[in-house]
Write a protein that holds these residues in place. Structure first.
Motif, mmCIF file in Angstrom:
data_model
loop_
_atom_site.group_PDB
_atom_site.id
_atom_site.type_symbol
_atom_site.label_atom_id
_atom_site.label_comp_id
_atom_site.label_asym_id
_atom_site.label_seq_id
_atom_site.Cartn_x
_atom_site.Cartn_y
_atom_site.Cartn_z
ATOM 1 N N LEU A 198 0.845 -1.194 0.000
ATOM 2 C CA LEU A 198 0.000 0.000 0.000
ATOM 3 C C LEU A 198 0.881 1.244 0.000
ATOM 4 N N GLU A 199 0.307 2.334 -0.450
ATOM 5 C CA GLU A 199 0.991 3.627 -0.369
ATOM 6 C C GLU A 199 0.053 4.643 0.263
ATOM 7 N N PHE A 200 0.544 5.333 1.284
ATOM 8 C CA PHE A 200 -0.228 6.361 1.972
ATOM 9 C C PHE A 200 0.422 7.712 1.708
ATOM 10 N N ARG A 201 -0.329 8.622 1.081
ATOM 11 C CA ARG A 201 0.228 9.905 0.661
ATOM 12 C C ARG A 201 0.053 10.983 1.727
ATOM 13 N N ASN A 202 0.870 12.009 1.615
ATOM 14 C CA ASN A 202 0.825 13.121 2.563
ATOM 15 C C ASN A 202 -0.559 13.752 2.635
ATOM 16 N N GLY A 203 -1.018 14.002 3.851
ATOM 17 C CA GLY A 203 -2.215 14.801 4.055
ATOM 18 C C GLY A 203 -3.519 14.161 3.635
ATOM 19 N N VAL A 204 -3.539 12.837 3.457
ATOM 20 C CA VAL A 204 -4.760 12.130 3.044
ATOM 21 C C VAL A 204 -5.288 11.321 4.223
ATOM 22 N N PHE A 205 -6.607 11.260 4.352
ATOM 23 C CA PHE A 205 -7.261 10.495 5.413
ATOM 24 C C PHE A 205 -7.703 9.160 4.825
ATOM 25 N N TYR A 206 -7.127 8.074 5.354
ATOM 26 C CA TYR A 206 -7.449 6.727 4.895
ATOM 27 C C TYR A 206 -8.337 6.023 5.916
ATOM 28 N N TYR A 211 -14.617 13.344 15.660
ATOM 29 C CA TYR A 211 -14.624 13.564 14.215
ATOM 30 C C TYR A 211 -14.149 14.985 13.882
ATOM 31 N N ARG A 212 -14.572 15.950 14.696
ATOM 32 C CA ARG A 212 -14.147 17.337 14.451
ATOM 33 C C ARG A 212 -12.631 17.468 14.611
ATOM 34 N N ILE A 213 -12.092 16.854 15.654
ATOM 35 C CA ILE A 213 -10.650 16.913 15.889
ATOM 36 C C ILE A 213 -9.896 16.274 14.728
ATOM 37 N N ILE A 214 -10.382 15.121 14.269
ATOM 38 C CA ILE A 214 -9.714 14.437 13.161
ATOM 39 C C ILE A 214 -9.749 15.298 11.903
ATOM 40 N N GLN A 215 -10.883 15.963 11.663
ATOM 41 C CA GLN A 215 -10.977 16.861 10.515
ATOM 42 C C GLN A 215 -9.971 17.995 10.638
ATOM 43 N N GLU A 216 -9.812 18.541 11.831
ATOM 44 C CA GLU A 216 -8.831 19.614 12.049
ATOM 45 C C GLU A 216 -7.410 19.123 11.811
ATOM 46 N N GLU A 217 -7.121 17.901 12.244
ATOM 47 C CA GLU A 217 -5.787 17.350 12.026
ATOM 48 C C GLU A 217 -5.534 17.097 10.540
ATOM 49 N N LYS A 218 -6.564 16.672 9.834
ATOM 50 C CA LYS A 218 -6.443 16.495 8.382
ATOM 51 C C LYS A 218 -6.162 17.838 7.706
ATOM 52 N N GLU A 219 -6.869 18.886 8.111
ATOM 53 C CA GLU A 219 -6.666 20.211 7.529
ATOM 54 C C GLU A 219 -5.276 20.756 7.858
ATOM 55 N N ARG A 220 -4.743 20.329 8.996
ATOM 56 C CA ARG A 220 -3.384 20.745 9.368
ATOM 57 C C ARG A 220 -2.345 20.092 8.462
ATOM 58 N N GLY A 221 -2.722 19.005 7.786
ATOM 59 C CA GLY A 221 -1.818 18.354 6.854
ATOM 60 C C GLY A 221 -1.332 16.989 7.281
#
Length: 210
Positions: free
Chosen positions: A23-31, A169-179
């Motif tokens: 598998l490959e996990f790219r920068n700033g993506v939520f899997y 979920y809100r925290i995870i969204q914020e962490e995703k937006e942080r990159g």
């Protein structure tokens, strides 16, 4: 940080818990990683976190094989199974002690993370007296307080009530937006539909759909 998992297999007691995972996990993506109990989700997270040496294959983070160098990934936050919390200390002291390892988080970083998960950083209540939900919230704070590039979250909403789930979920969204690159596991795909960018279905230690 880019994560590349190549041909990773793990055999425990003659049984493959991971079987040739690539598998490959790219920068700033939520899997969103989903599958039933025993599908290999947690074992895969443990491999990426540097906690489970594969029987075969390799895990590279930014081009470095974490097992050949015997090093934990440099910027990673983890919730996997039972996060180690020190029962004799309060929430702030738990994270303060942990912060001494990397020495990158300030006291305000620690307090901010504790507030974000709905706990009071000034509360002196010992972790041994926490409810299961409070312990899970503190585990989430422990994963995010150093603002890591990678977040590995194994069923992070376990033992948290419905209102708390929305906060997570809100925290995870914020962490995703942080990159941050986020890999989150769940038994059910529908639990991930709100936030995940990509989905990976596992069963019997194998990726059966990506």
């Amino acid at each position: 940080m880019k994560i590349i998992v190549t041909g990773v297999s793990k055999k425990i007691k003659k049984q493959h818990v991971l079987n040739n995972i690539t598998l490959e996990f790219r920068n700033g993506v939520f899997y969103g990683l989903y599958g039933r109990n025993g599908s290999g989700k947690t074992m895969l997270l443990r491999s990426v976190a540097g906690l489970l040496r594969p029987s075969a294959g390799k895990v590279e983070i930014d081009g470095k094989d974490i097992y050949s160098e015997n090093k934990f990934p440099p910027s990673i936050g983890v919730i996997i199974e039972n996060t180690s919390l020190l029962p004799q200390y309060d929430a702030f002291t738990n994270l303060k002690l942990l912060s001494k390892i990397k020495k990158i988080a300030t006291d305000e970083d620690i307090k901010s993370a504790i507030r974000r998960v709905g706990l009071n950083p000034d509360n002196k209540l010992k972790v041994r007296k926490f409810s299961l939900g409070m312990k899970q919230r503190l585990s989430i704070a422990q994963a995010i307080f150093e603002k890591p590039d990678i977040l590995l979250l194994d069923e992070p909403t376990n033992a948290i009530d419905e209102n708390g789930v929305q906060e997570v979920y809100r925290i995870i969204q914020e962490e995703k937006e942080r990159g941050a690159t986020i890999i989150l596991t769940s038994h059910h795909k529908q639990d991930l539909d709100i936030l995940a960018d990509e989905f990976i279905h596992m069963d019997h230690g194998e990726v059966i759909h990506e």
